[in-house]
Design a protein around this motif. Sequence first.
Motif, mmCIF file in Angstrom:
data_model
loop_
_atom_site.group_PDB
_atom_site.id
_atom_site.type_symbol
_atom_site.label_atom_id
_atom_site.label_comp_id
_atom_site.label_asym_id
_atom_site.label_seq_id
_atom_site.Cartn_x
_atom_site.Cartn_y
_atom_site.Cartn_z
ATOM 1 N N VAL A 42 -91.054 -23.749 -34.673
ATOM 2 C CA VAL A 42 -90.708 -22.389 -34.284
ATOM 3 C C VAL A 42 -90.052 -21.672 -35.467
ATOM 4 C CG1 VAL A 42 -89.217 -21.007 -32.777
ATOM 5 C CG2 VAL A 42 -90.531 -22.901 -31.839
ATOM 6 N N THR A 43 -89.194 -22.356 -36.192
ATOM 7 C CA THR A 43 -88.545 -21.753 -37.360
ATOM 8 C C THR A 43 -89.575 -21.311 -38.381
ATOM 9 O OG1 THR A 43 -86.550 -23.071 -37.023
ATOM 10 C CG2 THR A 43 -86.890 -22.156 -39.229
ATOM 11 N N ASP A 44 -90.533 -22.179 -38.709
ATOM 12 C CA ASP A 44 -91.583 -21.814 -39.670
ATOM 13 C C ASP A 44 -92.368 -20.603 -39.190
ATOM 14 O OD1 ASP A 44 -90.903 -23.996 -41.253
ATOM 15 O OD2 ASP A 44 -92.545 -25.257 -40.493
ATOM 16 N N GLN A 45 -92.748 -20.614 -37.928
ATOM 17 C CA GLN A 45 -93.538 -19.509 -37.389
ATOM 18 C C GLN A 45 -92.726 -18.208 -37.342
ATOM 19 O OE1 GLN A 45 -95.888 -20.261 -33.899
ATOM 20 N NE2 GLN A 45 -96.665 -22.201 -34.698
ATOM 21 N N CYS A 46 -91.436 -18.308 -37.023
ATOM 22 C CA CYS A 46 -90.581 -17.120 -37.027
ATOM 23 C C CYS A 46 -90.486 -16.531 -38.426
ATOM 24 C CB CYS A 46 -89.178 -17.457 -36.522
ATOM 25 S SG CYS A 46 -89.034 -17.695 -34.747
ATOM 26 N N LYS A 47 -90.225 -17.373 -39.420
ATOM 27 C CA LYS A 47 -90.096 -16.888 -40.797
ATOM 28 C C LYS A 47 -91.375 -16.191 -41.248
ATOM 29 C CE LYS A 47 -86.631 -20.174 -42.386
ATOM 30 N NZ LYS A 47 -86.355 -21.304 -43.289
ATOM 31 N N TYR A 48 -92.497 -16.770 -40.942
ATOM 32 C CA TYR A 48 -93.794 -16.193 -41.325
ATOM 33 C C TYR A 48 -94.008 -14.856 -40.620
ATOM 34 C CZ TYR A 48 -98.828 -15.986 -42.238
ATOM 35 O OH TYR A 48 -100.072 -15.607 -42.644
ATOM 36 N N ALA A 49 -93.817 -14.843 -39.303
ATOM 37 C CA ALA A 49 -94.053 -13.629 -38.518
ATOM 38 C C ALA A 49 -93.083 -12.517 -38.914
ATOM 39 C CB ALA A 49 -93.940 -13.937 -37.028
ATOM 40 N N LEU A 50 -91.838 -12.851 -39.143
ATOM 41 C CA LEU A 50 -90.850 -11.831 -39.501
ATOM 42 C C LEU A 50 -91.083 -11.302 -40.914
ATOM 43 C CD1 LEU A 50 -87.764 -13.375 -37.710
ATOM 44 C CD2 LEU A 50 -89.075 -11.341 -37.016
ATOM 45 N N ALA A 51 -91.620 -12.118 -41.802
ATOM 46 C CA ALA A 51 -92.027 -11.617 -43.121
ATOM 47 C C ALA A 51 -93.159 -10.609 -42.961
ATOM 48 C CB ALA A 51 -92.441 -12.774 -44.026
ATOM 49 N N GLU A 52 -94.063 -10.859 -42.031
ATOM 50 C CA GLU A 52 -95.137 -9.894 -41.737
ATOM 51 C C GLU A 52 -94.571 -8.609 -41.147
ATOM 52 O OE1 GLU A 52 -98.813 -9.725 -42.095
ATOM 53 O OE2 GLU A 52 -97.819 -10.814 -43.702
ATOM 54 N N VAL A 53 -93.570 -8.729 -40.289
ATOM 55 C CA VAL A 53 -92.903 -7.539 -39.754
ATOM 56 C C VAL A 53 -92.322 -6.725 -40.906
ATOM 57 C CG1 VAL A 53 -90.935 -6.713 -38.382
ATOM 58 C CG2 VAL A 53 -92.450 -8.489 -37.455
ATOM 59 N N ASP A 54 -91.642 -7.389 -41.840
ATOM 60 C CA ASP A 54 -91.102 -6.691 -43.014
ATOM 61 C C ASP A 54 -92.210 -5.965 -43.775
ATOM 62 O OD1 ASP A 54 -88.326 -7.251 -42.898
ATOM 63 O OD2 ASP A 54 -88.589 -9.174 -43.916
#
Length: 113
Positions: free
Chosen positions: A34-46
């Motif tokens: 979940v941490t890996d997926q959050c970091k990836y998705a939130l970088a996309e949000v940025d």
Amino acid sequence: MTIKRLEVGARMSGIVIHGDTVYLSGQVGEGETVTDQCKYALAEVDRLLAAAGTDKTKILQTLIYLSDMSDFAEMNAAWEAWIDPANTPARATSEAKLAAPKYKVEFTVTAAV
């Protein structure tokens, strides 16, 4: 008022801007945890917010979907490491079956320009 669509695809646009409001399509991530997926998705949000001329300090609301609510604490840790603590948005988190079994988390963001 005009509507501007960016990163337009056959099914959806990655970004829709209406007036001074930015709507992002749901962002999922890659990785095993979940941490890996959050970091990836939130970088996309940025990235998407920057493309729309805004940033995470202008997020109005975030809807978060978890495939398993037992991952809530892990998601919160990743979220809290990313979000600007002086500009936290309205937020809701729900458990939902996501688009593919490999996805554990999805973020849907609405922001001001």
